[in-house]
Design an enzyme around this catalytic site. Structure first.
Site, short mmCIF file in Angstrom:
data_model
loop_
_atom_site.label_atom_id
_atom_site.label_comp_id
_atom_site.label_asym_id
_atom_site.label_seq_id
_atom_site.Cartn_x
_atom_site.Cartn_y
_atom_site.Cartn_z
N ARG A 207 -5.13 -36.03 52.57
CA ARG A 207 -4.08 -36.33 51.81
C ARG A 207 -3.04 -35.18 51.28
NH1 ARG A 207 -7.81 -40.35 50.28
NH2 ARG A 207 -7.54 -42.10 51.59
N LYS A 229 10.63 -31.03 56.96
CA LYS A 229 10.57 -31.93 57.99
C LYS A 229 9.46 -31.45 58.77
CE LYS A 229 14.63 -34.22 58.76
NZ LYS A 229 15.86 -34.41 60.12
N GLU A 271 21.88 -22.74 65.84
CA GLU A 271 21.85 -23.21 64.54
C GLU A 271 22.57 -22.46 63.75
OE1 GLU A 271 20.39 -26.28 64.70
OE2 GLU A 271 18.63 -26.34 66.16
N LYS A 313 20.88 -24.04 54.45
CA LYS A 313 20.03 -25.16 54.62
C LYS A 313 19.58 -25.51 53.21
CE LYS A 313 16.69 -27.54 57.47
NZ LYS A 313 15.92 -27.60 58.50
N GLU A 323 17.13 -36.92 53.88
CA GLU A 323 18.38 -37.12 54.77
C GLU A 323 18.63 -38.49 54.75
OE1 GLU A 323 18.00 -35.55 58.68
OE2 GLU A 323 18.90 -37.21 59.75
N ARG A 327 22.23 -34.40 54.47
CA ARG A 327 21.25 -33.89 55.34
C ARG A 327 21.59 -33.83 56.77
NH1 ARG A 327 14.80 -32.33 54.52
NH2 ARG A 327 14.94 -30.89 56.32
N ASN A 331 22.84 -32.07 61.68
CA ASN A 331 22.46 -32.45 63.14
C ASN A 331 23.77 -32.45 64.00
OD1 ASN A 331 19.61 -33.02 62.97
ND2 ASN A 331 20.13 -34.88 61.97
N HIS A 334 23.56 -32.60 67.89
CA HIS A 334 22.05 -32.93 68.20
C HIS A 334 22.15 -34.36 68.81
CE1 HIS A 334 21.34 -29.30 65.75
NE2 HIS A 334 20.08 -29.63 65.80
N HIS A 338 20.26 -34.13 72.03
CA HIS A 338 19.10 -34.77 72.46
C HIS A 338 19.02 -35.52 73.79
CE1 HIS A 338 17.29 -35.22 68.00
NE2 HIS A 338 16.80 -34.12 68.82
N HIS A 351 16.14 -26.06 73.03
CA HIS A 351 16.47 -26.90 71.86
C HIS A 351 18.02 -26.48 71.72
CE1 HIS A 351 17.25 -29.58 68.69
NE2 HIS A 351 17.41 -28.62 67.83
#
Ligand SMILES: NC(=O)c1ccc[n+]([C@@H]2O[C@H](COP(=O)([O-])OP(=O)(O)OC[C@H]3O[C@@H](n4cnc5c(N)ncnc54)[C@H](O)[C@@H]3O)[C@@H](O)[C@H]2O)c1
Ligand SMILES: [Zn+2]
Length: 450
Positions: A207, A229, A271, A313, A323, A327, A331, A334, A338, A351
């Site tokens: 955990r 993330k 990025e 960032k 997010e 946040r 993207n 993106h 994607h 990417h």
């Protein structure tokens, strides 16, 4: 239409070297339902962020400290990292705050790493490309002058296609077989794939155990290692299983980039360019003047680009860790990207390459909406070309392929696709579902087969 301005004075304790922090904060939310910053985090339909608002956040919340004698300003290349003294960017998240150390050769400074290791047991998670290059170095840094620490390692196969539950189990197998207890520390050594997997393993093993990031790609150093993330892919979609889990520290040794393939370097620069476009015009201008140096891997230029990216960032994450709104602006490009990654097949384009083409599409759409002038469109194409990144999707992409992937985008709310678009002068963006659908259709048609 309601709009709100927030302003805050800089904290007297903040270093004067923290360039953007000396101005007031102004964030404007154009959502009639949005009465405060907190409530805007619930589900804003539209957030407008100008450069001042986005960059000049409360200096008390976001501290980016520069150690020793560095005194660089925005449009000069820094020199402090050449001396082996790390730059420190702090991610301010209350009791989960952590430092990002950036510098050349800092893997050779064991005390930086050791001060963040909890307990006496460490598990390094890496892959079969990075292990031969840097694993010994990291084990040395963990154990030098510290004989009580024992280090295990698990070496995963290299590649996005291994970012899945089966391969993640190998990390748990190793941890359980080695009887690691709650006082252990997991260390991610590698690019974004390893960072995301190791982070998720650390979040869920017993955990939650301590976790350190040692990113070794530009992509990981400027983006994925910062902000917490973590996760893995599911066969039905990328990054669908994961957790927000912050590391104890991020250690960026810029020397590790010397072994990175050119294409990976350029992918990470996409990025970097993104930060300039969404919130930092001065940084974008610096990149326009220094792209050649970045592509030639000039260590000072790279160190500066990494530092400024991490600062951007860190500021965004400090304000919107999970997010809920702000946040999402990270993207830019993106959603289109994607679709390219999915439609074209993962692994064909990196990417950052897909994001580069996606940013050109987002910029094109912003222009069609009349939100930016054509000089920005041109500057975006130019800088991406100079970084040897694509400025259009692969010609096999169809309008239908874009639409199919965009329909299941995480940013769809109440059936409405929200996009990050540029609006106003360079460095200003909006996250909004409030745009003319015709502009989206026109952009899709302009960039793909119908
Ligand atoms: N968590 C986040 O916020 C976030 C943000 C952006 C991207 N990501 C994730 O990051 C991943 C992409 O990261 P990436 O671009 O770093 O890819 P990657 O981790 O696959 O690394 C790219 C390649 O470079 C190799 N490599 C790594 N370091 C090297 C070095 N120093 N020298 C030589 N080779 C080296 C790797 O083994 C790999 O083959 C994706 O899975 C993406 O979803 C996560
Ligand atoms: Zn990205």
């Amino acid at each position: 239409m309601a709009s709100l301005s927030l302003s805050s004075k800089p904290s007297p304790t903040t270093s004067s070297l923290s360039t953007p922090n000396s101005r007031d904060l102004i964030l404007r939310f154009q959502n009639p339902n949005s009465i405060s910053f907190r409530s805007s985090l619930v589900s804003p339909s539209s957030i407008e962020l100008n450069r001042t608002g986005c960059c000049a956040l409360n200096a008390g919340r976001v501290r980016s400290r520069i150690c020793a004698s560095s005194t660089q300003v925005m449009d000069q290349s820094p020199s402090e990292t050449s001396s082996g003294v790390p730059t420190i960017v702090e991610v301010d998240l209350g009791n989960r705050s952590y430092p990002i150390y950036i510098g050349s050769g800092i893997l050779g400074q064991p005390e930086l790493l050791q001060r963040h290791v909890h307990g006496k047991r460490v598990l390094v998670v890496t892959n079969n490309t990075v292990a031969p290059l840097y694993l010994d170095k990291v084990v040395d840094a963990l154990t030098k002058g510290n004989p009580n620490v024992s280090v295990e390692s698990v070496i995963l196969p290299d590649g996005e296609k291994y970012k899945n539950m089966d391969v993640l189990m190998k990390v748990f197998d190793k941890a359980i077989e080695s009887r690691l207890d709650r006082r252990c520390t997991f260390v991610a050594l590698g690019g974004g794939v390893i960072g995301d997997m190791c982070g998720y393993a650390a979040a869920s093993y017993l955990r939650g155990v301590n976790f350190i990031q040692i990113p070794t790609t530009v992509m990981a150093q400027v983006d994925s290692s910062v902000g917490g993330k973590t996760g893995i892919n599911h066969r039905l979609g990328k990054n669908l299983i994961g957790a927000f889990y912050q590391p104890q520290c991020v250690l960026i040794d810029t020397d590790t980039l010397n072994t990175l393939p050119d294409r990976e370097l350029a992918s990470g620069l996409a990025e970097v360019i993104k930060y300039g476009l969404i919130r930092d015009a001065k940084f974008f201008e610096w990149q326009e003047n220094n792209m050649q140096a970045l592509m030639a891997r000039d260590p000072d230029a790279l160190a500066y680009a990494i530092k400024r990216s991490c600062e951007n960032k860190a500021e965004v994450v400090s304000l919107d860790e999970k997010e809920s709104g702000l946040r999402a602006t990270l993207n830019l490009g993106h959603t289109f990207g994607h679709a390219i990654e999915t439609g074209f097949g993962y692994g064909q384009w990196l990417h950052g390459e897909a994001v580069a083409a996606g940013m050109v599409m987002a910029v094109d759409m912003s222009y069609r909406l009349g939100w930016i002038d054509d000089s920005i469109v041109k500057r975006v194409r130019d800088i991406l070309q100079r970084a040897k990144l694509p400025t259009a999707p692969p010609d096999t992409m169809t309008v239908e392929m874009f639409k199919a992937v965009m329909a299941v985008d995480k940013k769809v709310a109440d059936g409405l696709l929200r996009l990050i678009l540029l609006k106003g002068p360079l460095g200003s963006c909006v996250f909004t579902g409030d745009y003319d659908r015709k502009a989206l259709d026109e952009t899709l048609r302009a960039f793909s087969k119908s």
